[in-house]
Design a protein around this motif. Structure first.
Motif, PDB file in Angstrom:
ATOM      1  N   ASP A 103       0.849  -1.197   0.000  1.00 56.74           N
ATOM      2  CA  ASP A 103       0.000   0.000   0.000  1.00 56.74           C
ATOM      3  C   ASP A 103       0.884   1.247   0.000  1.00 56.74           C
ATOM      4  OD1 ASP A 103      -3.100  -0.745   1.242  1.00 56.74           O
ATOM      5  OD2 ASP A 103      -1.551  -2.275   1.213  1.00 56.74           O
ATOM      6  N   PRO A 104       0.319   2.381  -0.458  1.00 63.08           N
ATOM      7  CA  PRO A 104       1.059   3.638  -0.385  1.00 63.08           C
ATOM      8  C   PRO A 104       1.470   3.918   1.063  1.00 63.08           C
ATOM      9  CG  PRO A 104      -0.970   3.919  -1.648  1.00 63.08           C
ATOM     10  CD  PRO A 104      -1.012   2.536  -1.064  1.00 63.08           C
ATOM     11  N   GLY A 105       2.668   4.377   1.257  1.00 60.56           N
ATOM     12  CA  GLY A 105       3.122   4.684   2.618  1.00 60.56           C
ATOM     13  C   GLY A 105       3.910   3.554   3.250  1.00 60.56           C
ATOM     14  N   GLU A 106       3.815   2.347   2.660  1.00 61.50           N
ATOM     15  CA  GLU A 106       4.600   1.217   3.181  1.00 61.50           C
ATOM     16  C   GLU A 106       5.919   1.154   2.401  1.00 61.50           C
ATOM     17  OE1 GLU A 106       3.616  -0.464   5.949  1.00 61.50           O
ATOM     18  OE2 GLU A 106       2.112   1.119   5.819  1.00 61.50           O
ATOM     19  N   ASP A 107       7.027   1.076   3.160  1.00 56.92           N
ATOM     20  CA  ASP A 107       8.341   1.185   2.517  1.00 56.92           C
ATOM     21  C   ASP A 107       8.921  -0.148   2.058  1.00 56.92           C
ATOM     22  OD1 ASP A 107       8.248   3.881   2.986  1.00 56.92           O
ATOM     23  OD2 ASP A 107       9.209   3.705   4.957  1.00 56.92           O
ATOM     24  N   GLY A 108       8.491  -1.228   2.698  1.00 57.28           N
ATOM     25  CA  GLY A 108       9.074  -2.524   2.341  1.00 57.28           C
ATOM     26  C   GLY A 108       8.453  -3.636   3.151  1.00 57.28           C
ATOM     27  N   LEU A 109       9.105  -4.797   3.122  1.00 55.36           N
ATOM     28  CA  LEU A 109       8.576  -5.974   3.821  1.00 55.36           C
ATOM     29  C   LEU A 109       9.642  -6.592   4.709  1.00 55.36           C
ATOM     30  CD1 LEU A 109       6.834  -7.455   0.701  1.00 55.36           C
ATOM     31  CD2 LEU A 109       5.605  -6.901   2.812  1.00 55.36           C
ATOM     32  N   HIS A 110       9.212  -7.083   5.864  1.00 51.98           N
ATOM     33  CA  HIS A 110      10.110  -7.893   6.702  1.00 51.98           C
ATOM     34  C   HIS A 110      10.330  -9.236   6.004  1.00 51.98           C
ATOM     35  CE1 HIS A 110       9.804  -5.126  10.066  1.00 51.98           C
ATOM     36  NE2 HIS A 110       8.488  -5.092   9.904  1.00 51.98           N
ATOM     37  N   SER A 111      11.200 -10.058   6.555  1.00 55.39           N
ATOM     38  CA  SER A 111      11.430 -11.386   5.975  1.00 55.39           C
ATOM     39  C   SER A 111      10.114 -12.142   5.860  1.00 55.39           C
ATOM     40  CB  SER A 111      12.371 -12.199   6.869  1.00 55.39           C
ATOM     41  OG  SER A 111      13.643 -11.622   6.810  1.00 55.39           O
ATOM     42  N   ALA A 112      10.002 -12.917   4.790  1.00 50.28           N
ATOM     43  CA  ALA A 112       8.747 -13.636   4.538  1.00 50.28           C
ATOM     44  C   ALA A 112       8.828 -15.070   5.026  1.00 50.28           C
ATOM     45  CB  ALA A 112       8.455 -13.622   3.044  1.00 50.28           C
ATOM     46  N   GLN A 113       7.648 -15.614   5.368  1.00 59.78           N
ATOM     47  CA  GLN A 113       7.564 -17.030   5.721  1.00 59.78           C
ATOM     48  C   GLN A 113       6.994 -17.794   4.535  1.00 59.78           C
ATOM     49  OE1 GLN A 113       5.358 -17.821   9.347  1.00 59.78           O
ATOM     50  NE2 GLN A 113       7.334 -18.340  10.236  1.00 59.78           N
ATOM     51  N   TYR A 114       7.771 -18.765   4.037  1.00 63.82           N
ATOM     52  CA  TYR A 114       7.303 -19.616   2.949  1.00 63.82           C
ATOM     53  C   TYR A 114       6.819 -20.928   3.562  1.00 63.82           C
ATOM     54  CZ  TYR A 114       9.738 -16.463  -0.270  1.00 63.82           C
ATOM     55  OH  TYR A 114      10.146 -15.372  -0.974  1.00 63.82           O
ATOM     56  N   ALA A 126       3.967 -15.337   3.171  1.00 66.44           N
ATOM     57  CA  ALA A 126       3.342 -14.256   3.945  1.00 66.44           C
ATOM     58  C   ALA A 126       4.434 -13.415   4.589  1.00 66.44           C
ATOM     59  CB  ALA A 126       2.421 -14.837   5.022  1.00 66.44           C
ATOM     60  N   ALA A 127       4.170 -12.102   4.676  1.00 69.43           N
ATOM     61  CA  ALA A 127       5.127 -11.204   5.342  1.00 69.43           C
ATOM     62  C   ALA A 127       4.378  -9.973   5.829  1.00 69.43           C
ATOM     63  CB  ALA A 127       6.233 -10.794   4.367  1.00 69.43           C
ATOM     64  N   THR A 128       4.978  -9.255   6.766  1.00 71.23           N
ATOM     65  CA  THR A 128       4.385  -7.990   7.196  1.00 71.23           C
ATOM     66  C   THR A 128       5.254  -6.840   6.691  1.00 71.23           C
ATOM     67  OG1 THR A 128       5.557  -8.106   9.294  1.00 71.23           O
ATOM     68  CG2 THR A 128       3.299  -8.963   9.257  1.00 71.23           C
ATOM     69  N   SER A 129       4.593  -5.691   6.572  1.00 71.52           N
ATOM     70  CA  SER A 129       5.256  -4.552   5.935  1.00 71.52           C
ATOM     71  C   SER A 129       5.976  -3.675   6.952  1.00 71.52           C
ATOM     72  CB  SER A 129       4.211  -3.724   5.187  1.00 71.52           C
ATOM     73  OG  SER A 129       3.278  -3.201   6.113  1.00 71.52           O
ATOM     74  N   GLU A 130       6.850  -2.817   6.436  1.00 69.25           N
ATOM     75  CA  GLU A 130       7.473  -1.764   7.229  1.00 69.25           C
ATOM     76  C   GLU A 130       6.936  -0.426   6.717  1.00 69.25           C
ATOM     77  OE1 GLU A 130      11.684  -2.035   6.773  1.00 69.25           O
ATOM     78  OE2 GLU A 130      11.717  -4.179   7.116  1.00 69.25           O
ATOM     79  N   PRO A 131       6.553   0.511   7.527  1.00 75.48           N
ATOM     80  CA  PRO A 131       6.691   0.486   8.981  1.00 75.48           C
ATOM     81  C   PRO A 131       5.439   0.034   9.721  1.00 75.48           C
ATOM     82  CG  PRO A 131       6.151   2.705   8.242  1.00 75.48           C
ATOM     83  CD  PRO A 131       6.184   1.841   7.008  1.00 75.48           C
ATOM     84  N   SER A 132       4.304  -0.234   9.018  1.00 73.60           N
ATOM     85  CA  SER A 132       3.030  -0.403   9.736  1.00 73.60           C
ATOM     86  C   SER A 132       2.699  -1.834  10.132  1.00 73.60           C
ATOM     87  CB  SER A 132       1.872   0.141   8.884  1.00 73.60           C
ATOM     88  OG  SER A 132       2.159   1.433   8.401  1.00 73.60           O
ATOM     89  N   ASP A 133       3.541  -2.795   9.764  1.00 75.83           N
ATOM     90  CA  ASP A 133       3.268  -4.204  10.083  1.00 75.83           C
ATOM     91  C   ASP A 133       1.948  -4.702   9.520  1.00 75.83           C
ATOM     92  OD1 ASP A 133       5.487  -5.329  11.282  1.00 75.83           O
ATOM     93  OD2 ASP A 133       5.038  -4.396  13.220  1.00 75.83           O
ATOM     94  N   LEU A 134       1.605  -4.261   8.325  1.00 79.10           N
ATOM     95  CA  LEU A 134       0.389  -4.767   7.679  1.00 79.10           C
ATOM     96  C   LEU A 134       0.694  -6.145   7.093  1.00 79.10           C
ATOM     97  CD1 LEU A 134      -0.692  -1.562   5.694  1.00 79.10           C
ATOM     98  CD2 LEU A 134      -1.542  -2.366   7.915  1.00 79.10           C
ATOM     99  N   PRO A 135      -0.280  -7.063   7.152  1.00 80.99           N
ATOM    100  CA  PRO A 135      -0.029  -8.407   6.619  1.00 80.99           C
ATOM    101  C   PRO A 135      -0.229  -8.487   5.105  1.00 80.99           C
ATOM    102  CG  PRO A 135      -2.209  -8.323   7.602  1.00 80.99           C
ATOM    103  CD  PRO A 135      -1.606  -6.943   7.771  1.00 80.99           C
ATOM    104  N   TYR A 136       0.682  -9.188   4.426  1.00 80.76           N
ATOM    105  CA  TYR A 136       0.543  -9.452   2.986  1.00 80.76           C
ATOM    106  C   TYR A 136       0.791 -10.929   2.762  1.00 80.76           C
ATOM    107  CZ  TYR A 136       0.708  -4.440   2.357  1.00 80.76           C
ATOM    108  OH  TYR A 136       0.421  -3.109   2.429  1.00 80.76           O
ATOM    109  N   GLU A 137       0.088 -11.499   1.782  1.00 88.70           N
ATOM    110  CA  GLU A 137       0.308 -12.923   1.497  1.00 88.70           C
ATOM    111  C   GLU A 137      -0.037 -13.221   0.055  1.00 88.70           C
ATOM    112  OE1 GLU A 137      -2.527 -15.677   3.280  1.00 88.70           O
ATOM    113  OE2 GLU A 137      -3.793 -13.976   3.792  1.00 88.70           O
ATOM    114  N   ALA A 138       0.460 -14.345  -0.432  1.00 86.99           N
ATOM    115  CA  ALA A 138       0.149 -14.774  -1.804  1.00 86.99           C
ATOM    116  C   ALA A 138       0.374 -16.274  -1.914  1.00 86.99           C
ATOM    117  CB  ALA A 138       1.047 -14.041  -2.805  1.00 86.99           C
TER     118      ALA A 138
END
Ligand SMILES: [Zn+2]
Length: 230
Positions: A38-49, A65-77
């Motif tokens: 999402d806009p405002g999220e700079d990157g992702l922490h390490s992902a779990q496969y 799955a991984a969470t974003s920096e800086p807001s710790d939002l969850p992302y997965e695929a």
């Protein structure tokens, strides 16, 4: 790993299953997750496969799955299998295209886009059935009032419309995976009813009518059988 699972669509079983996780590793997040940021999220922490298996058919899946920096939002695929589409027979092209689009958004973890595509699919259904006037809410009511969709399906469709409205207009809202799963399931149920089951039921009834005397003697003997009510 005993009780860990991820939910995903199993193309073999043609439904969303709780996939049993057997192995998990941590590594750099893949491009598919960065593309979702999402806009405002700079990157992702390490992902779990996760390597997971469908409990019904044993099919294998690779989920990330991984969470974003800086807001710790969850992302997965779901990275494998890549294509996992459900299809409903007999769909008009615009309905089919939007339904597959909703599933494609779900597969890539774009849940907001998924519910918005579900809404577009409902709009395509309304257009195909000739309900073209007014808002989507008014068009769905027209279909209910004219008997083209049952009252219960109308309720589902109207709730889907509201979820998609939130997704389209509220910048703060995040659509959960559960809401996206349910939206696709409800749309599928509506499509099955409108385009597949109704046709099958008419064919079924026509076959029974062709049988003639045998059908009528059955009706006389079993007045409570469903076929006798119509
Ligand atoms: Zn399966």
């Amino acid at each position: 790993m005993a009780n860990e699972s991820v939910s995903g669509f199993c193309p073999e079983c043609n439904r969303i299953s709780e996939l049993q996780v057997r192995s998990r590793v941590t590594a750099t997040a893949p491009r598919q997750l960065f593309d979702q940021l999402d806009p405002g999220e700079d990157g992702l922490h390490s992902a779990q496969y996760s390597i997971a298996f469908c409990p019904n058919c044993g099919g294998v899946f690779l989920h990330v799955a991984a969470t974003s920096e800086p807001s710790d939002l969850p992302y997965e695929a779901m990275l494998f299998p890549i294509s996992n589409r459900r299809d409903v027979p007999g769909l008009p092209e615009p309905v089919r295209r939007t339904f597959l689009g909703a599933q494609s958004c779900f597969d890539t973890g774009n849940f907001e886009a998924c519910v918005i595509m579900c809404r577009k699919c409902l709009e395509a259904v309304c257009a195909f059935l000739g309900a073209n006037d007014g808002s989507l809410a008014a068009r769905l009511r027209t279909l209910r009032d004219s008997g083209r969709i049952e009252a219960k399906l109308y309720e589902w469709a109207d709730e889907l419309r509201l979820v998609a409205n939130d997704a389209a207009h509220d910048l703060e809202i995040r659509i959960s995976k559960d809401d996206a799963v349910d939206s696709v399931d409800f749309v599928e149920a509506i499509l099955l009813y409108v385009f597949a089951l109704d046709r099958r039921f008419r064919d079924f009834r026509a076959r029974r009518m062709e049988k003639g005397p045998e059908g009528s003697s059955n009706k006389a003997m079993q007045p409570d059988a469903p076929s006798a009510r119509r």
